[in-house]
Scaffold this motif. Structure first.
Motif, short mmCIF file in Angstrom:
data_model
loop_
_atom_site.label_atom_id
_atom_site.label_comp_id
_atom_site.label_asym_id
_atom_site.label_seq_id
_atom_site.Cartn_x
_atom_site.Cartn_y
_atom_site.Cartn_z
N ARG A 28 0.80 -1.22 0.00
CA ARG A 28 0.00 0.00 0.00
C ARG A 28 0.84 1.28 0.00
N VAL A 29 2.15 1.19 0.15
CA VAL A 29 2.97 2.41 0.31
C VAL A 29 2.82 3.32 -0.91
N ASP A 30 2.61 4.60 -0.65
CA ASP A 30 2.45 5.59 -1.71
C ASP A 30 3.80 5.91 -2.35
N TRP A 31 3.87 5.90 -3.69
CA TRP A 31 5.14 6.14 -4.39
C TRP A 31 5.62 7.57 -4.19
N ASP A 32 4.71 8.53 -4.16
CA ASP A 32 5.13 9.91 -3.91
C ASP A 32 5.78 10.05 -2.54
N LEU B 229 9.65 11.35 -2.20
CA LEU B 229 9.92 12.56 -1.42
C LEU B 229 10.74 12.24 -0.17
N SER B 230 10.56 11.04 0.39
CA SER B 230 11.38 10.62 1.54
C SER B 230 12.84 10.49 1.13
N LEU B 231 13.08 9.94 -0.06
CA LEU B 231 14.46 9.80 -0.54
C LEU B 231 15.10 11.16 -0.78
N ARG C 168 14.26 13.90 0.84
CA ARG C 168 14.41 14.53 2.15
C ARG C 168 15.65 14.04 2.88
N ILE C 169 15.99 12.74 2.77
CA ILE C 169 17.16 12.23 3.50
C ILE C 169 18.46 12.52 2.77
N GLY C 170 18.36 13.10 1.56
CA GLY C 170 19.57 13.57 0.89
C GLY C 170 20.18 12.63 -0.12
N LEU C 171 19.45 11.63 -0.62
CA LEU C 171 20.01 10.75 -1.64
C LEU C 171 20.24 11.52 -2.93
N GLY C 172 21.30 11.16 -3.65
CA GLY C 172 21.67 11.86 -4.87
C GLY C 172 20.76 11.54 -6.04
N PRO C 173 20.89 12.30 -7.14
CA PRO C 173 19.99 12.11 -8.29
C PRO C 173 20.15 10.76 -8.98
N HIS C 174 21.37 10.22 -9.03
CA HIS C 174 21.58 8.94 -9.70
C HIS C 174 20.89 7.81 -8.95
N LEU C 175 21.09 7.75 -7.64
CA LEU C 175 20.47 6.68 -6.86
C LEU C 175 18.95 6.80 -6.90
N ARG C 176 18.44 8.03 -6.85
CA ARG C 176 16.98 8.21 -6.95
C ARG C 176 16.48 7.79 -8.33
N ALA C 177 17.26 8.06 -9.37
CA ALA C 177 16.85 7.64 -10.72
C ALA C 177 16.86 6.12 -10.84
N TRP C 178 17.86 5.47 -10.24
CA TRP C 178 17.90 4.01 -10.27
C TRP C 178 16.68 3.41 -9.55
N SER D 129 13.10 -3.52 -1.42
CA SER D 129 11.80 -3.15 -0.84
C SER D 129 11.83 -2.97 0.67
N PRO D 130 12.42 -3.90 1.45
CA PRO D 130 12.42 -3.71 2.91
C PRO D 130 13.12 -2.43 3.35
N LEU D 131 14.22 -2.07 2.66
CA LEU D 131 14.96 -0.86 3.02
C LEU D 131 14.12 0.38 2.74
N LEU D 132 13.45 0.39 1.59
CA LEU D 132 12.59 1.52 1.26
C LEU D 132 11.46 1.65 2.28
N PHE D 133 10.92 0.52 2.71
CA PHE D 133 9.80 0.56 3.64
C PHE D 133 10.21 1.12 4.99
N VAL D 134 11.34 0.64 5.54
CA VAL D 134 11.74 1.13 6.87
C VAL D 134 12.12 2.61 6.82
N MET D 135 12.64 3.08 5.67
CA MET D 135 12.95 4.51 5.56
C MET D 135 11.69 5.36 5.49
N THR D 136 10.66 4.85 4.82
CA THR D 136 9.41 5.62 4.74
C THR D 136 8.60 5.54 6.02
N LEU D 137 8.82 4.51 6.85
CA LEU D 137 8.11 4.40 8.12
C LEU D 137 8.77 5.23 9.22
#
Length: 435
Positions: A301-305, A309-311, A313-323, A358-366
């Protein structure tokens, strides 16, 4: 064997009547002889079965057909109830009901106006600005943005387990391990090109979903089946490289309250912490309530936006966000019902099941929600020295330590509503408990 069993029965009856020690010694010896004989028989049967499976294990014969038939009968769906609560049995109807259910699950927003999207993104950013307090340094961001290397791909291949079911393209991990020398340069070129905004092909992002019945549930409902998503192995390799690169930095971004999927932390950390807090409450005569909550299909159910936006906010670079964005660009899925696939449908929310990232993305958004709980003065936990314990988490399984329930519980519900409105989190009250 029959003679030994007959003697054991007879001597056992005599021993109950007489109680003679010599009779007991003889009875023990007979039982030992019977056990040795049975062990020999069982070992011979085991070797015969092992030889049979070794001889026919990789052949399309009667043995394989019987195993498949048994497995198929256990997962066969004979009927389902549609949205009007009408029971349907025709195969075409079963496919349509299943597709409609999962298409709605993976597209919770539906068709919404651009103004609503912009307003929601602004609300998400305001929430993250308030509660997402941890950021990585610019040096770490540049380190995470460097091009993917052959060594990282080789490590991802080496640590990937063979024998797993492949995705829609039918290519297993063993294929990539066998032809590493030929495929690796092309895979690396394709992966690194994604950092410049090149999208992944639609076929690569497609997933096959197999559904298995949950025990003790009404099998006429789609919600009573557990979806198992199978991704293409090249996509999983790409996600594994990103996960391995991001893992060492997760402990600095996620509070120690969260122990799920974080390097160096284990579930028993929170278990021991909970037991210690219970003992402390008893010793100090302090009232304590434990609230255990379960999120309904939290990963789906996690919202993609909220993720993107969480990524940021925590300062990840453009390449990693694009990947990471490439993994969620134009994803589709199809469900297998009784051996037949439904028509593909788009996926617009949720982290990909089976994806190592997926698990890493989830714990960062929670994490912003957990921070909101920690900063809320209306939620009172257990005070032990300078530490104030309010919540413990293992991924989406949350345990709250509450000392003033008449004030804290409503505040927790409000926090859930605020976070759920932005991230699609929904609490399953039937699986939530208070102790």
């Amino acid at each position: 064997m029959r003679d030994l069993q007959h003697q054991i029965t007879q001597i056992s009856s005599d021993h109950k009547l007489e109680g003679n020690p010599e009779t007991m010694a003889h009875l023990t010896e007979l039982r030992r002889s019977l056990t040795a004989l049975m062990n020999t028989t069982y070992h011979r049967s085991y070797l015969r079965s092992k030889a049979l499976f070794h001889l026919h294990g990789d052949k399309s014969g009667r043995l394989l057909a019987r195993m498949i038939a048994k497995k198929r009968s256990a997962t066969y769906i004979a009927k389902l109830r549609d949205s009007q609560d009408v029971t349907q049995r025709l195969p075409a109807k079963l496919l349509q009901i299943t597709r409609d259910y999962y298409a709605a699950l993976y597209d919770l927003q539906g068709n919404i106006c651009p103004q609503y999207v912009a307003r929601k993104r602004a609300d998400i950013m305001a929430y993250l600005t308030k509660y997402s307090t941890k950021r990585i340094s610019s040096q770490t961001s540049e380190l995470l943005d460097r091009p993917l290397t052959a060594e990282e791909l080789a490590l991802a291949l080496k640590t990937s387990k063979t024998g797993k079911s492949p995705g829609p393209d039918g290519l297993p991990v063993r294929y990539y391990k066998t032809y590493t020398a030929i495929l690796s340069p092309h895979l690396l070129t394709a992966y690194n090109d994604l950092a410049e905004g090149q999208p992944l092909p639609t076929q690569t992002l497609c997933a096959n979903i197999t559904i298995l019945p949950k025990e003790g549930k009404d099998i006429d409902l789609c919600s009573s089946y557990r979806p198992i998503s199978l991704l293409n192995c090249d996509l999983k390799l790409f996600a594994k490289i990103l996960a391995d690169r991001l893992k060492p930095f997760i402990p600095a971004l996620v509070h120690a309250d969260q122990v799920g999927f974080v390097l160096g932390r284990e579930a028993r950390d929170n278990t021991m912490r909970t037991l210690q807090l219970m003992h402390h409450a008893r010793r100090s005569s302090q009232a304590l309530a434990l609230l255990s909550t379960d999120a309904e299909k939290a990963f789906d159910r996690v919202d993609w936006d909220f993720i993107s936006l969480s990524l940021i906010r925590i300062g990840l670079g453009p390449h990693l966000r694009a990947w990471i964005g490439a993994l969620y660009g134009d994803a589709t899925a199809r469900v297998c019902v009784n051996g037949v696939f439904t028509a593909p449908f788009p996926i617009r929310n949720g982290t990909r099941q089976g994806c190592p990232l997926s698990p890493l993305l989830f714990v960062m958004t929670l994490e912003p929600f957990l921070e909101a709980i920690r900063l809320n003065s209306n939620i009172t936990g257990v005070q032990v020295g300078p530490q104030h314990h309010k919540v413990a988490a293992y991924a989406d399984d949350l345990l709250f330590f509450v000392t003033r329930p008449e004030v804290s519980l409503p505040a927790i519900m409000v926090a859930f509503e605020d976070y759920g409105r932005l991230s699609n989190l929904k609490i399953n009250y039937l699986k939530s408990h208070i102790l």
